[in-house]
Design an enzyme around this catalytic site. Structure first.
Site, mmCIF file in Angstrom:
data_model
loop_
_atom_site.group_PDB
_atom_site.id
_atom_site.type_symbol
_atom_site.label_atom_id
_atom_site.label_comp_id
_atom_site.label_asym_id
_atom_site.label_seq_id
_atom_site.Cartn_x
_atom_site.Cartn_y
_atom_site.Cartn_z
ATOM 1 N N ASN A 13 1.001 -1.234 -0.039
ATOM 2 C CA ASN A 13 -0.127 -0.016 0.041
ATOM 3 C C ASN A 13 0.990 1.269 -0.026
ATOM 4 O OD1 ASN A 13 -1.818 1.944 0.364
ATOM 5 N ND2 ASN A 13 -2.629 1.324 1.974
ATOM 6 N N GLU A 46 -3.742 0.378 -5.532
ATOM 7 C CA GLU A 46 -3.937 1.588 -5.942
ATOM 8 C C GLU A 46 -5.250 2.575 -5.478
ATOM 9 O OE1 GLU A 46 -4.748 1.033 -10.292
ATOM 10 O OE2 GLU A 46 -2.728 0.541 -10.614
ATOM 11 N N GLY A 71 -0.212 -0.500 6.555
ATOM 12 C CA GLY A 71 -0.737 -0.401 7.950
ATOM 13 C C GLY A 71 -1.924 -1.339 8.221
ATOM 14 N N ASP A 72 -2.291 -0.955 9.655
ATOM 15 C CA ASP A 72 -3.492 -1.748 10.096
ATOM 16 C C ASP A 72 -4.675 -1.899 9.038
ATOM 17 O OD1 ASP A 72 -2.262 -2.476 12.528
ATOM 18 O OD2 ASP A 72 -2.761 -0.497 13.341
ATOM 19 N N GLU A 77 -7.696 -5.445 5.675
ATOM 20 C CA GLU A 77 -8.373 -5.493 4.141
ATOM 21 C C GLU A 77 -7.909 -7.052 3.678
ATOM 22 O OE1 GLU A 77 -8.226 -3.988 -0.456
ATOM 23 O OE2 GLU A 77 -8.199 -2.535 1.298
ATOM 24 N N GLY A 112 2.931 1.285 8.832
ATOM 25 C CA GLY A 112 1.781 2.112 9.145
ATOM 26 C C GLY A 112 1.977 3.241 10.491
ATOM 27 N N THR A 114 0.629 3.106 13.433
ATOM 28 C CA THR A 114 0.505 2.551 14.777
ATOM 29 C C THR A 114 0.660 0.876 14.823
ATOM 30 O OG1 THR A 114 -1.926 2.031 14.447
ATOM 31 C CG2 THR A 114 -1.249 4.039 15.637
#
Length: 301
Positions: A13, A46, A71-72, A77, A112, A114
């Site tokens: 991502n 994307e 990230g989270d 997802e 990410g 966190t």
């Protein structure tokens, strides 16, 4: 991984946190994968939902597992997509909230703001440590929750919040253009300013005690016990509470992070077949703020 992987499907991502995911992969992860002779098939996402659409169509039998750099939100997802893909392969409708165990493992490279899932699973948010776990084929079972409404699946995930937590997360999501620290502070302060209780009815089954070893791995017979437990749920006694609540959280993992060293659900284990239900009753704003501050303490609540 049952053995060291030789081929993995990688999802990156590029928009995670400070948009460092691609850099983290190229500088820290890719060289290690190359030395370990791991073949990679890379997809740079994307848009939201891109990984889900790719995973629905790709041939999973060509890979030993999947790797997520993000990230989270990216991890959530892909984890949701993996379970959904397992349902489709088992000819179970997507709307069915009963999950099917995925056949492929998911490796997590933190990138990410966190990295709650990575911190909970690895204990640290270091990409090199995470990459080494993948290269060595280390496996860690992790519980997930099935969230449904009126019998239809909403999402598979690790946690959900209602009330203060849900509203602050939703507000933060609308301010993605802000730096992460400022966005988090903005969301918390504005939600606290509009703090209000919700009238809720909570129904839950108290967790049964299960034996786990030092590393919180499931007992060999636990999966069978859980299946038997699920069959007898209707015969068990549900507990019900009615009242005003400022926040309700459901978490299947401890939700560790640099901001919550003991986790948002410190008594939760990674793979014991249960989830934590944390309900904060109606109280003053000052007392609720004290409650939030205790999460940042190393001694916890």
């Amino acid at each position: 991984f049952s053995s060291r992987p030789r081929s993995v499907k990688v999802f990156i991502n590029p928009g995670s946190h400070k948009k460092e995911a691609v850099h983290i992969y190229r500088q820290h992860v890719a060289p290690l994968f190359k030395m370990a002779n791991i073949h990679t098939d890379i997809t740079i996402t994307e848009r939201k939902g891109h990984a889900l659409s790719v995973l629905k169509e790709c041939k999973l039998d060509e890979y030993d597992g999947l790797v997520c750099i993000g990230g989270d939100g990216s991890v959530a997802e892909l984890a949701h997509a993996l379970v959904l893909r397992a349902q489709l392969d088992a000819n179970i409708p997507e709307s069915d909230p009963k999950p099917v165990k995925p056949v492929k493992p998911l490796g997590i490279i933190p990138a990410g703001s966190t990295d709650i899932v990575s911190c909970s699973v690895h204990g640290v948010r270091d990409p090199v440590t995470a990459a080494m776990h993948i290269i060595l084929g280390h496996l860690q079972q992790v519980d997930m929750c099935s969230f449904s409404s009126l019998g239809r699946l909403v999402r598979f995930g690790f946690s959900a919040m209602f009330g203060f937590g849900g509203r602050s997360l939703a507000l933060a999501e609308k301010k993605r253009w802000m730096p992460s620290a400022r966005r988090r502070e903005y969301a918390v302060v504005n939600t606290l300013a509009r703090l209000r209780p919700e009238d809720c009815e909570l129904s839950f089954l108290p967790a049964k005690k299960t034996d786990s070893n030092l590393f919180n791995q499931r007992d060999p017979d636990l999966d069978q016990d859980l299946e038997q437990d699920s069959e007898s749920e209707d015969e068990e006694s549900w507990s019900t509470n009615q009242g005003l609540y400022l926040n309700i959280s459901i978490m299947s993992i401890p939700c560790l992070s640099p901001h919550t060293p003991q986790g948002l659900a410190p008594n939760t284990r990674l793979a014991n077949g249960s989830a934590a239900l944390i309900a904060v009753g109606n109280t003053s704003r000052s007392e609720f703020i004290k409650h939030l501050k205790r999460y940042s303490s190393s001694s916890g609540q």
